[in-house]
Design a protein around this motif. Sequence first.
Motif, PDB file in Angstrom:
ATOM      1  N   ARG A  56       0.883  -1.459  -0.007  1.00 58.45           N
ATOM      2  CA  ARG A  56      -0.161   0.069  -0.047  1.00 58.45           C
ATOM      3  C   ARG A  56       0.916   1.269  -0.087  1.00 58.45           C
ATOM      4  N   LYS A  57       2.045   1.062   0.269  1.00 57.54           N
ATOM      5  CA  LYS A  57       3.195   2.360   0.285  1.00 57.54           C
ATOM      6  C   LYS A  57       3.375   2.783  -1.225  1.00 57.54           C
ATOM      7  N   GLY A  58       3.100   1.759  -2.167  1.00 60.80           N
ATOM      8  CA  GLY A  58       3.341   2.142  -3.517  1.00 60.80           C
ATOM      9  C   GLY A  58       4.711   1.663  -3.792  1.00 60.80           C
ATOM     10  N   ARG A  59       5.099   1.757  -5.144  1.00 62.42           N
ATOM     11  CA  ARG A  59       6.461   1.333  -5.725  1.00 62.42           C
ATOM     12  C   ARG A  59       6.926  -0.025  -5.309  1.00 62.42           C
ATOM     13  N   THR A  63      11.146  -1.523  -5.861  1.00 64.62           N
ATOM     14  CA  THR A  63      11.915  -1.381  -4.865  1.00 64.62           C
ATOM     15  C   THR A  63      12.932  -2.636  -4.626  1.00 64.62           C
TER      16      THR A  63
END
Length: 221
Positions: A56-59, A63
């Motif tokens: 949910r933090k994205g990317r 990463t």
Amino acid sequence: MADKIPDLHAEVRAGTGKGAARTARRNGMVPGVVYGGGADPVALQLDFNKLLTRLRKGRFMSTLFNLKVEGHDDVRVICRGVQRHVVKDLPTHIDLLRLKRTSRVNIFIPVEFINEDECKALKTGGAILTVVRNEVEMNVLAGDIPDHITVDLTGRTMGDVIHISDVTLPNGATPVIADRDFVIANIAAPKVLAADDEDDEAAEVEADAVPTTDDAEGDKA
């Protein structure tokens, strides 16, 4: 350069196949596998809640992680696939790829703007720095990932448009979008000033549309 790669904790999963995967999910885990890097694949499972928070933090897919599995050496990995529930859109399986330090990987790098005080348009001219991209997807070495890309605003003037070609990139880093010179940011005029200019232009158009006294008398004749 980046000196802190986030840890991703996992456990070795007992058994493979659909039965073992279902058991992992019932126990609040997400089944997965890590492969590549010249070593055999290893079946894993990750804590569902922690993985969901990361997603949910994205990317997540771009990463680089330091995979920590008890009984195994730490290894750098990047996600190459997340399967999700067709209705709930929750993770049901994850694929991780091992990377060597010499491997190249596509990853989003943050953009940092410096020396705003050295830009007169921003400091005293009332200009606004409009950031189009606060991160750029770059192709970099897994063992040499930059913390950020630096954009120097020294000497920039009102109306300047900053393209990727204007930025000095870290050694060995290249934009993933290499076929066009995309915009990173621009130095725009203040909105009030821009609105005044538009009002002036509108007034000029309106004035041109109003007939003069000579034109009116000519129409009557």
